[in-house]
Design a protein around this motif. Sequence first.
Motif, PDB file in Angstrom:
ATOM      1  N   ALA B  92       0.633  -1.219   0.225  1.00 31.16           N
ATOM      2  CA  ALA B  92       0.091   0.039  -0.242  1.00 31.16           C
ATOM      3  C   ALA B  92       0.646   0.573   0.003  1.00 31.16           C
ATOM      4  CB  ALA B  92      -1.155   0.306   1.318  1.00 31.16           C
ATOM      5  N   ALA B  93       0.148   2.650  -0.245  1.00 28.81           N
ATOM      6  CA  ALA B  93       0.790   3.627  -0.367  1.00 28.81           C
ATOM      7  C   ALA B  93       0.127   4.785   0.040  1.00 28.81           C
ATOM      8  CB  ALA B  93       1.272   3.378  -1.292  1.00 28.81           C
ATOM      9  N   THR B  94       0.811   5.762   0.992  1.00 30.48           N
ATOM     10  CA  THR B  94      -0.514   7.461   1.124  1.00 30.48           C
ATOM     11  C   THR B  94       0.666   7.752   0.720  1.00 30.48           C
ATOM     12  OG1 THR B  94       0.076   6.258   3.095  1.00 30.48           O
ATOM     13  CG2 THR B  94      -1.733   5.747   3.038  1.00 30.48           C
ATOM     14  N   ALA B 158      -4.741  21.427   9.026  1.00 31.28           N
ATOM     15  CA  ALA B 158      -4.859  20.084   9.063  1.00 31.28           C
ATOM     16  C   ALA B 158      -3.902  18.958   8.252  1.00 31.28           C
ATOM     17  CB  ALA B 158      -6.168  19.096   9.544  1.00 31.28           C
ATOM     18  N   TRP B 159      -3.753  18.241   8.415  1.00 28.62           N
ATOM     19  CA  TRP B 159      -3.105  16.499   7.181  1.00 28.62           C
ATOM     20  C   TRP B 159      -3.858  16.199   6.728  1.00 28.62           C
ATOM     21  CZ3 TRP B 159       1.926  16.577   5.433  1.00 28.62           C
ATOM     22  CH2 TRP B 159       3.112  17.440   5.923  1.00 28.62           C
ATOM     23  N   GLN B 160      -4.134  15.608   5.850  1.00 35.91           N
ATOM     24  CA  GLN B 160      -4.774  14.735   4.577  1.00 35.91           C
ATOM     25  C   GLN B 160      -3.514  13.529   4.130  1.00 35.91           C
ATOM     26  OE1 GLN B 160      -8.440  16.112   4.433  1.00 35.91           O
ATOM     27  NE2 GLN B 160      -6.976  17.651   5.240  1.00 35.91           N
ATOM     28  N   ALA B 161      -4.482  12.519   4.158  1.00 35.94           N
ATOM     29  CA  ALA B 161      -4.101  11.811   3.566  1.00 35.94           C
ATOM     30  C   ALA B 161      -4.751  10.855   2.485  1.00 35.94           C
ATOM     31  CB  ALA B 161      -3.467  10.331   4.120  1.00 35.94           C
ATOM     32  N   LYS B 162      -3.592  10.023   0.853  1.00 32.18           N
ATOM     33  CA  LYS B 162      -4.966   9.715   0.178  1.00 32.18           C
ATOM     34  C   LYS B 162      -4.258   8.825  -0.318  1.00 32.18           C
ATOM     35  CE  LYS B 162      -8.205   9.993  -2.988  1.00 32.18           C
ATOM     36  NZ  LYS B 162      -9.456  10.034  -2.171  1.00 32.18           N
ATOM     37  N   ASP B 163      -5.384   7.192  -0.491  1.00 33.13           N
ATOM     38  CA  ASP B 163      -4.259   6.340  -0.805  1.00 33.13           C
ATOM     39  C   ASP B 163      -4.232   6.403  -1.868  1.00 33.13           C
ATOM     40  OD1 ASP B 163      -4.259   3.807  -1.519  1.00 33.13           O
ATOM     41  OD2 ASP B 163      -5.299   3.011  -0.839  1.00 33.13           O
ATOM     42  N   ILE B 164      -2.319   5.962  -2.698  1.00 34.28           N
ATOM     43  CA  ILE B 164      -2.455   6.131  -3.503  1.00 34.28           C
ATOM     44  C   ILE B 164      -1.522   4.311  -4.211  1.00 34.28           C
ATOM     45  CG2 ILE B 164      -2.062   8.404  -4.122  1.00 34.28           C
ATOM     46  CD1 ILE B 164       1.317   8.234  -3.220  1.00 34.28           C
ATOM     47  N   SER B 165      -2.236   3.726  -3.412  1.00 33.38           N
ATOM     48  CA  SER B 165      -1.607   2.637  -3.423  1.00 33.38           C
ATOM     49  C   SER B 165      -1.332   1.936  -5.558  1.00 33.38           C
ATOM     50  CB  SER B 165      -1.682   0.955  -3.216  1.00 33.38           C
ATOM     51  OG  SER B 165      -2.064   2.143  -2.101  1.00 33.38           O
ATOM     52  N   HIS B 199       5.662  21.913   6.225  1.00 34.26           N
ATOM     53  CA  HIS B 199       4.282  21.020   5.002  1.00 34.26           C
ATOM     54  C   HIS B 199       4.649  20.361   4.800  1.00 34.26           C
ATOM     55  CE1 HIS B 199       2.208  24.629   7.911  1.00 34.26           C
ATOM     56  NE2 HIS B 199       2.417  23.014   8.726  1.00 34.26           N
ATOM     57  N   LEU B 200       5.795  20.134   3.241  1.00 24.27           N
ATOM     58  CA  LEU B 200       6.386  19.301   2.874  1.00 24.27           C
ATOM     59  C   LEU B 200       5.462  18.009   2.958  1.00 24.27           C
ATOM     60  CD1 LEU B 200       9.986  20.302   2.079  1.00 24.27           C
ATOM     61  CD2 LEU B 200       8.045  21.109   0.737  1.00 24.27           C
ATOM     62  N   PRO B 201       4.748  17.888   1.453  1.00 19.54           N
ATOM     63  CA  PRO B 201       4.267  16.367   1.674  1.00 19.54           C
ATOM     64  C   PRO B 201       4.367  15.773   1.600  1.00 19.54           C
ATOM     65  CG  PRO B 201       3.364  17.698  -0.344  1.00 19.54           C
ATOM     66  CD  PRO B 201       4.480  18.651   0.492  1.00 19.54           C
ATOM     67  N   TYR B 202       4.950  14.013   1.708  1.00 16.17           N
ATOM     68  CA  TYR B 202       5.443  13.153   1.688  1.00 16.17           C
ATOM     69  C   TYR B 202       4.464  12.070   1.458  1.00 16.17           C
ATOM     70  CZ  TYR B 202       3.759  12.263   6.747  1.00 16.17           C
ATOM     71  OH  TYR B 202       3.189  12.582   7.342  1.00 16.17           O
ATOM     72  N   ILE B 203       5.643  11.210   1.255  1.00 19.46           N
ATOM     73  CA  ILE B 203       3.779   9.305   0.581  1.00 19.46           C
ATOM     74  C   ILE B 203       5.577   8.350   1.820  1.00 19.46           C
ATOM     75  CG2 ILE B 203       4.486   7.502  -1.183  1.00 19.46           C
ATOM     76  CD1 ILE B 203       4.419   9.479  -3.212  1.00 19.46           C
ATOM     77  N   LEU B 204       4.616   7.679   2.149  1.00 21.57           N
ATOM     78  CA  LEU B 204       4.536   6.256   3.014  1.00 21.57           C
ATOM     79  C   LEU B 204       4.384   4.799   2.240  1.00 21.57           C
ATOM     80  CD1 LEU B 204       3.210   7.077   6.523  1.00 21.57           C
ATOM     81  CD2 LEU B 204       5.577   7.378   5.325  1.00 21.57           C
TER      82      LEU B 204
END
Lengths: 110, 325
Positions: B92-94, B158-165, B199-204
């Motif tokens: 998975a990736a977010t 606020a921080w948001q997250a989105k599934d980008i798997s 506030h730089l975005p990141y990917i997990l």
Amino acid sequence: QWNEPRICSRRYMKVDFADIGWNEWIISPKSFDAYYCAGTCEFPMPKIVRPSNHATIQSIVKAVGIIPGVPEPCCVPDKMNSLSVLFLDENKNVVLKVYPNMSIETCACR
Amino acid sequence: CHSSAAREAAAAAADSSEPLGGASRSPALGALGQDKVAVHMLKLYEKYNREGSRPGDGNTVRSFKARLEMVAQKPQYCFNLTSMQESELILAATFHFYADKRHRHWETLSKCSKNSSCRLFHPPQDSRLSLLFHSIGQNFAYGAVKGNITVFPHRRGAWQAKDISHLIKKSKREGELILCTELDSREKYQGFPEHVSYHLPYILVYANDLAISEPNSVAVTLQRYDPFPSADGDRRLLPNASMDTRVRRDIYPSSSIQNNELPEVEYNGDSKYNKHNFWESAYKSLKPKASRKDQRRKGPENGEMLTKSQVLNFDEKTMKKARRK
């Protein structure tokens, strides 16, 4: 640990990543209890050293001395545990990896 | 596998929008304590340590922090995913980003919320963010579009997250591992947002490294020096050289295994390489520490002996005799 039994058993060993030069990129843990196995696997081997069937046979062969050069079984890790490590990769990104077999739970003669 | 990892990723994403807990104050992070992605990773580390579980049925979580780059004269958030290994199966990736309250769509939202008639409104169409992910070609030109994602941020500031798997899997499959995105393509560029570094975005990326059970796997990722450098010369001097050094997995050269000789012993004086020298240079970061007992001893002889040599030296005659035995 000289006073500990000569028979194969788990001994205490704490590894500090700074001691092996890995502390620059490992964020956490700084150290962990790795342990090591040491001691003899002499004939007759008691149950406590958890000998495999093969080790039992090898131990007998060694004791009888019919085949020259056969050594005693070795005292080696049996059950092992994993360790989570948080570190920086080559691009300075933070990485979490769960490494298997990083610390010893039990030792055995094999 | 995928659903479990995605569930965990989603939970972690939810965690990431919360105020920073103990992790941000952790001494383990040091200077990284101000880094949102590092704090998030430490929280995951603490969670898996506490619960004794594995990250989403896998064994690896990689984070990738964005870099602000000008691509085709537009500011873009770019991610270098090249450190992902072939052996890592992505589960998975977010994508994590900070929905800035200064954005135009938030202004619309706040004006509306001041009006009592708007209390129960649904987010207007303007509140959505478009994330257009594309790979990067040569000379920082636009590459292939990897995906277009629309998100409706539920909270401002606020921080948001989105599934980008699917997107990351596709990029890895196609070998295009430098991705860029714009957070809001409808807004005209007026300079980079303030406090941008925090506030730089990141990917997990949650993955299962299939090579982690191989012998010596810990050295592949954690040992940053090669005990047996290649004879082809210094790799760093080559034009396509990379700093990403995946070290050899064998501890000893194959010849010592095949011919049954002891790897540490130099059998032939004319040998083309001297193993002792190899180890001395390769393990220069390994400085043997004197034991606590030795440290207490302050006799000049001991100190002198240690500085002269850390190994015992024997003459050739003694060595030959020992080998024969």
